[in-house]
Design an enzyme around this catalytic site. Structure first.
Site, short mmCIF file in Angstrom:
data_model
loop_
_atom_site.label_atom_id
_atom_site.label_comp_id
_atom_site.label_asym_id
_atom_site.label_seq_id
_atom_site.Cartn_x
_atom_site.Cartn_y
_atom_site.Cartn_z
N VAL A 134 5.23 43.34 5.03
CA VAL A 134 4.79 44.26 3.99
C VAL A 134 4.43 45.64 4.56
CG1 VAL A 134 3.95 42.37 2.57
CG2 VAL A 134 2.38 43.48 4.16
N GLU A 135 4.29 46.61 3.64
CA GLU A 135 3.94 48.00 3.96
C GLU A 135 4.85 48.59 5.04
OE1 GLU A 135 -0.19 48.85 4.53
OE2 GLU A 135 -0.79 47.86 2.67
N GLY A 136 6.13 48.35 4.90
CA GLY A 136 7.10 48.81 5.88
C GLY A 136 7.43 47.68 6.84
#
Length: 770
Positions: free
Chosen positions: A459-461
């Site tokens: 997640v988040e990149g």
């Protein structure tokens, strides 16, 4: 003839000097042509990439790109500390919440947090950690936010994710920075009290990291809303997935591309990515179904809508926010990504360090604690050394956010490297625990964390993307002292002004590169050439500051040569970019580690941890440079020249020695101040029924029994005892070799050791025990 040649050379040098010194001549005879070449090699940058580049602020990474970091500046940053109110929240509600959590029941029986836990989280303000007090929130610092999430994550990943998402990239963060005052007054108090449960929907089946490919669309139009006719708004169609808290959310933050084909807002048809807040009970919103991410019980699921009409007032920031959604996201992500995932990752690593050390001392094989075996020592040292560096980076980065920074490049560094080191720490902990780690059940304190590690990686990149494209790709432009100036000058529509700006940046850039050529070579030759080490630091750490300065100069030089030689192609050379990003990341992590040691008051007991983590990271930097020089697509002579500048005396750094690893491992094999500092901030239960409490008791008992067991061993060697195992202690008591109190302690150790090493078993008809 010789005189004529000398005069010619003097004249040529004079002309070159005059051209370079006189700005007008330099611009038109030199910089103008370089600018044309620069425009040709400049990579194409999309609008979303440009907004990502513009997001956030440049912080310590700028110093690392300078080739000569100002270490006095680093150490002068104030040590991040909690306020009394924040400390009380950690010791009170956060501790109480952790005591309520049973991850086995949450993930195996309920598949959700129990209702009393949800209620406690809402009533005690866990959803409003970052919301200012004037809106009913806690108004906590980034450090406090990090500490709360870290402690919860050491107890329950399901609860940690539930708490961290509303306080990370989501409606509250976006409203605080970009919402209208009316939106803030309406939503923030409700979010702070838990009356609204938020989620934010960006990722969809066709667009994850590639936000430019976002297929979700809104069409500006007029329609009916709440009984009113001709309301200006938009019809939005979307399909999203992987949305945490989505199934239970009452307010949906949504990212979509907005179009205005009828010109209701102006002359432009494509308005760009826009963010809106949509109550989930709005007609047409499909939400509530769940994903099942690796046995995680946190709420996560898809949502969609087709031609859902929403008024313009629901756009975050109102009409002023139209088309500015990606910029909003990137600026908020720059801060949010720096806190939550580093906190959960560090919590996992601290749990691994504390439990693996204790288990290594309590578990005995071949009449020896397994932690004393050299192979296990190696693993324990890696867990402890990684944890020390991770916590240093977590705290320093949170401190930067509290100073007002939005460190976009640094946030990518800590997101990637702390989640990866957390994965290494948990994998290592599972190896130490063996069968204890792989058998699921109420007494297993590691397995659910092990299962959830890939969530943080994803997640988040996603980590592969972050390492290969973001850290150096964004850092090289934002962190470099001159590249962004040159890019902006090259794209300036005012050609005259652009040439002047480019010329000024170019001359400074050339001087910068020449300095780094000499610095890299001289610093590689010997430490006597390296200046700038802070006065008063321990002699044990002086060499680390010098090595980091040396590698900073080499990194700055290599970056310049790579960008000049490869130009826009460097963007596509992902593995080269990844290695350059690794060097930048290690420089940052090492900086944080040195600052931590100073901020902690230079505790002598922590020196083995400092030495291990620094030596490991510096060796990684050396390896990354070597891999770059082996793989960069340059002529052999050019690569040889760069190798001479970076390693004039060869590659002389070594990884941590076996002796050092032995010292580090021993720090977590017994109670002590270094072990407590290393694992500070996680939840350590005290109830006798708790597996972690039993492990702590067993560790203390094992240390206390060590002298008694040595007595028994000496008695056996002397021929005073003939009994085996349990009979040996009874015989020793009878013969007066040990006291009754010592015999009782040995019996207690036997019970505790068995409690610790036992694993759960279930009836034959077991179902659903993944």
């Amino acid at each position: 003839m010789l005189l004529s040649f000398i005069l010619f050379m003097l004249s040529l040098i004079t002309i070159i000097v005059v051209v370079m010194v006189v700005p007008f001549l330099r611009r038109h005879l030199f910089s103008k042509w370089i600018l044309k070449f620069f425009r040709r090699i400049l990579p194409q940058i999309s609008q979303t990439e440009q907004e990502a580049l513009d997001a956030g602020t440049v912080w310590w990474e700028g110093e690392l790109f300078s080739g000569k970091p100002d270490w006095h500046k680093l150490l002068a940053y104030p040590k991040p500390v909690l306020s009394p109110e924040e400390s009380a929240f950690l010791e009170g509600p956060t501790e109480q919440l952790c005591a309520m959590l049973d991850e086995w029941r949450i993930t195996h029986e309920h598949y959700d947090l129990p209702p009393p836990v949800w209620q406690f989280i809402k009533e005690n303000g866990f959803f409003g950690l970052i919301i200012p007090k004037e809106y009913g929130g806690c108004g906590f610092s980034a450090l406090a936010h990090s500490e709360v999430v870290m402690k919860i994550s050491s107890r329950s990943n399901s609860a940690a994710v539930t708490v961290m998402v509303p306080n990370s990239l989501g409606p509250a963060e976006l409203l605080l920075h970009y919402g209208t005052e009316e939106q803030k007054q309406h939503y923030l108090p409700r979010l702070a009290k838990g009356n609204e449960v938020p989620c934010f929907a960006l990722t969809g089946p066709e667009a994850g990291s590639d936000a430019g490919a976002l297929p979700d669309v809104g069409i500006v139009c007029r329609g009916e809303f709440n009984g009113q006719q001709d309301v200006l708004g938009m019809r939005v169609t979307w399909e999203k997935r992987y949305i945490t808290l989505g199934p239970v959310a009452t307010i949906l933050g949504l990212a979509f591309k907005l179009r205005d084909p009828d010109g209701l807002l102006g002359s432009e048809e494509e308005l760009g990515i826009t963010l809106a807040l949509i109550p989930t009970n709005t007609p047409g919103v499909n939400i509530g179904r769940r994903h099942f991410p690796l046995n995680g019980a946190f709420q996560n699921g898809p949502n969609s809508g087709k031609d859902v009409f929403i008024p313009m007032e629901w756009v975050i920031g109102g009409r002023e926010g139209v088309g500015n959604g990606w910029k909003m996201l990137m600026n908020c992500l720059a801060a949010g990504r720096a806190i939550s995932l580093p906190a959960t990752s560090t919590g996992a690593a601290k749990l691994a360090a504390r439990t693996s050390g204790a288990y290594g001392r309590v578990r005995v094989q071949f009449k020896l604690p397994i932690g004393y075996f050299e192979g296990v020592e190696e693993v324990l040292a890696r867990i402890a050394g990684n944890t020390y560096m991770m916590d240093a980076a977590r705290v320093m980065t949170a401190g930067a956010v509290d100073l007002g920074e939005k460190p976009s490049v640094v946030s990518a560094i800590v997101k990637y490297h702390l989640t990866e080191r957390s994965r290494q720490a948990i994998n290592d902990a599972m190896d130490v625990h063996g069968g204890k780690g792989i058998c699921m059940g109420p007494s297993n304190y590691l397995a659910r964390t092990y299962q959830q590690i890939p969530v943080g990686i994803t997640v988040e990149g996603a980590n592969i993307l972050t390492r290969n494209m973001i850290i150096f790709g964004q850092g090289a432009i934002r962190g470099h002292p001159y590249v962004l100036q040159e890019i902006n000058a090259a794209s300036d529509p005012d050609k005259k002004r652009g040439l002047v700006s480019f010329d000024q940046a170019l001359i400074s850039h050339i001087a910068f590169s020449v300095r780094n050529v000499f610095r890299s070579f001289l610093y590689g030759v010997g430490s006597r050439y390296i200046k700038g080490v802070p006065e008063g630091v321990l002699s044990d750490t002086v060499g680390y500051y010098q090595q980091l300065t040396r590698f900073s100069a080499a990194f700055a030089l290599f970056t310049d040569i790579a960008m000049l030689k490869l130009g826009g192609a460097l963007k596509r050379k992902e593995r080269l970019s990844a290695r350059l990003g690794d060097i930048l990341s290690m420089l940052y992590l090492c900086s944080a580690t040195l600052k931590r040691f100073e901020d902690d008051g230079r505790p002598a007991a922590d020196l083995p941890l400092l030495h291990w983590s620094m030596q490991d990271a510096l060796y990684r930097i050396q390896q990354a440079f070597d891999e770059l020089l082996r793989n960069v697509p340059w002529h052999f002579l050019m690569r040889a020249g760069m190798r001479l500048l970076i390693f004039p005396l060869g590659r002389r750094l070594a990884p941590p020695s076996d002796t050092l690893s032995h010292s580090v491992a021993r720090l977590i094999l017994a109670p002590g101040e270094a072990r407590d500092r290393l694992t500070a901030g996680i939840y350590v239960p005290t109830a006798d029924s708790e597996p972690l409490a039993q492990l702590e008791q067993a560790l203390e008992c094992a240390i206390a029994c060590e002298v008694i067991e040595n007595k028994l061993g000496d008695a056996v060697k002397a021929g005073h005892l003939t009994g085996q195992n349990d009979a040996k202690a009874a015989e020793a008591l009878t013969r007066g070799i040990i006291t009754s109190e010592e015999a009782a302690l040995l019996e207690k150790m036997k019970v505790l050791r068995r409690q610790v090493i036992m694993v759960d078993d279930f009836p034959p008809n077991l179902r659903g025990c993944e």
